[in-house]
Design a protein around this motif. Structure first.
Motif, short mmCIF file in Angstrom:
data_model
loop_
_atom_site.label_atom_id
_atom_site.label_comp_id
_atom_site.label_asym_id
_atom_site.label_seq_id
_atom_site.Cartn_x
_atom_site.Cartn_y
_atom_site.Cartn_z
N LYS A 1 0.84 -1.21 0.00
CA LYS A 1 0.00 0.00 0.00
C LYS A 1 0.87 1.26 0.00
O LYS A 1 0.56 2.24 -0.69
CB LYS A 1 -0.95 -0.01 1.20
N GLU B 1 2.34 1.69 -3.50
CA GLU B 1 1.30 2.20 -4.40
C GLU B 1 1.08 3.69 -4.19
O GLU B 1 0.95 4.46 -5.15
CB GLU B 1 -0.01 1.43 -4.21
N LYS B 2 1.03 4.11 -2.92
CA LYS B 2 0.83 5.53 -2.60
C LYS B 2 1.99 6.36 -3.18
O LYS B 2 1.76 7.40 -3.80
CB LYS B 2 0.75 5.71 -1.08
N TYR B 3 3.21 5.89 -2.99
CA TYR B 3 4.37 6.61 -3.51
C TYR B 3 4.39 6.64 -5.03
O TYR B 3 4.76 7.65 -5.64
CB TYR B 3 5.67 6.01 -2.99
N LEU B 4 4.01 5.55 -5.66
CA LEU B 4 4.00 5.51 -7.13
C LEU B 4 2.93 6.44 -7.71
O LEU B 4 3.11 6.99 -8.79
CB LEU B 4 3.81 4.08 -7.64
N GLU B 5 1.85 6.62 -6.98
CA GLU B 5 0.80 7.54 -7.42
C GLU B 5 1.23 9.00 -7.26
O GLU B 5 0.74 9.87 -7.96
CB GLU B 5 -0.49 7.30 -6.63
N ASN B 6 2.14 9.26 -6.32
CA ASN B 6 2.62 10.62 -6.04
C ASN B 6 4.15 10.64 -6.01
O ASN B 6 4.74 10.86 -4.95
CB ASN B 6 2.07 11.10 -4.69
N PRO B 7 4.79 10.39 -7.15
CA PRO B 7 6.26 10.25 -7.16
C PRO B 7 7.01 11.50 -6.73
O PRO B 7 8.17 11.40 -6.30
CB PRO B 7 6.57 9.88 -8.61
N TYR C 1 6.65 -3.74 -9.53
CA TYR C 1 7.21 -2.64 -8.75
C TYR C 1 8.68 -2.42 -9.12
O TYR C 1 9.12 -1.28 -9.25
CB TYR C 1 7.09 -2.90 -7.25
N ARG D 1 9.20 -0.41 -12.23
CA ARG D 1 8.92 1.01 -12.09
C ARG D 1 9.90 1.73 -11.16
O ARG D 1 10.18 2.91 -11.34
CB ARG D 1 7.48 1.18 -11.59
#
Length: 178
Positions: free
Chosen positions: A38, A41-47, A70, A73
């Motif tokens: 989780k 995912e949060k970090y990938l949504e807000n890089p 992951y 990416r």
């Protein structure tokens, strides 16, 4: 007539690297790993809200980067590869006249044991061709470097042919000069 050197499709045309399922099924996943998933995912949504040190910390903690999706990416982020560096590779035909071509081709054929078990023939041939191109590109860019096909094959399998070249260069040589 198509040149025999291009006998295989680009592996990305056959199958995306993520279709090689090396990751464990996470149906019964450790709760810490689920929480980590989780967070990733949060970090990938807000890089823009995560830095290299945070990615390193996540990568070093329990479960690592968890999945190849992951890794695909995040690995470029960890070593500073940007999207503009992820270019289409030249064809095998274009590189087949290089002085090291035959040696690289032999080395790649010997590296079959590092390929995923059970990989279909067409995908294996495409992967061998991509590995040959990847290694030759690095040799051309940095003639003084030696290469290691096990690292190259791992990058190719996880990240595909566009990202694997700048990743391998960065890992071999260090940060790109400004």
């Amino acid at each position: 007539m198509k040149n025999e050197l291009n006998h295989a499709k680009n592996i990305d045309d056959i199958s995306t690297p993520s279709e090689f399922k090396f990751d464990e099924d996470f149906e019964f996943e450790d709760p810490d790993v689920t929480a980590k998933r989780k967070e990733i995912e949060k970090y990938l949504e807000n890089p823009d809200f995560v830095n290299v040190e945070q990615w390193q910390s996540i990568a070093k903690s329990k479960g690592g980067l968890i999945t190849d999706e992951y890794r695909r990416r995040i690995w470029p982020l960890l070593v500073g590869v940007i999207q503009d560096e992820m270019t289409d590779p030249p064809s095998l035909d274009e590189l087949s006249t290089h002085i090291k071509y035959n040696q690289v081709e032999l080395d790649v054929k010997r590296s079959l044991k590092r390929f995923p078990p059970g990989i279909p023939y067409e995908q294996r041939v495409a992967l061998q061709d991509q590995l040959t191109v990847l290694i030759l590109r690095v040799i051309i860019e940095y003639p003084h470097l030696k290469y290691y096909d096990d690292i190259a094959i791992t990058l190719l399998l996880v990240c595909g042919d566009r990202a694997s070249f700048p990743l391998l260069c960065r890992l071999s040589y260090g940060p790109k000069a400004p």
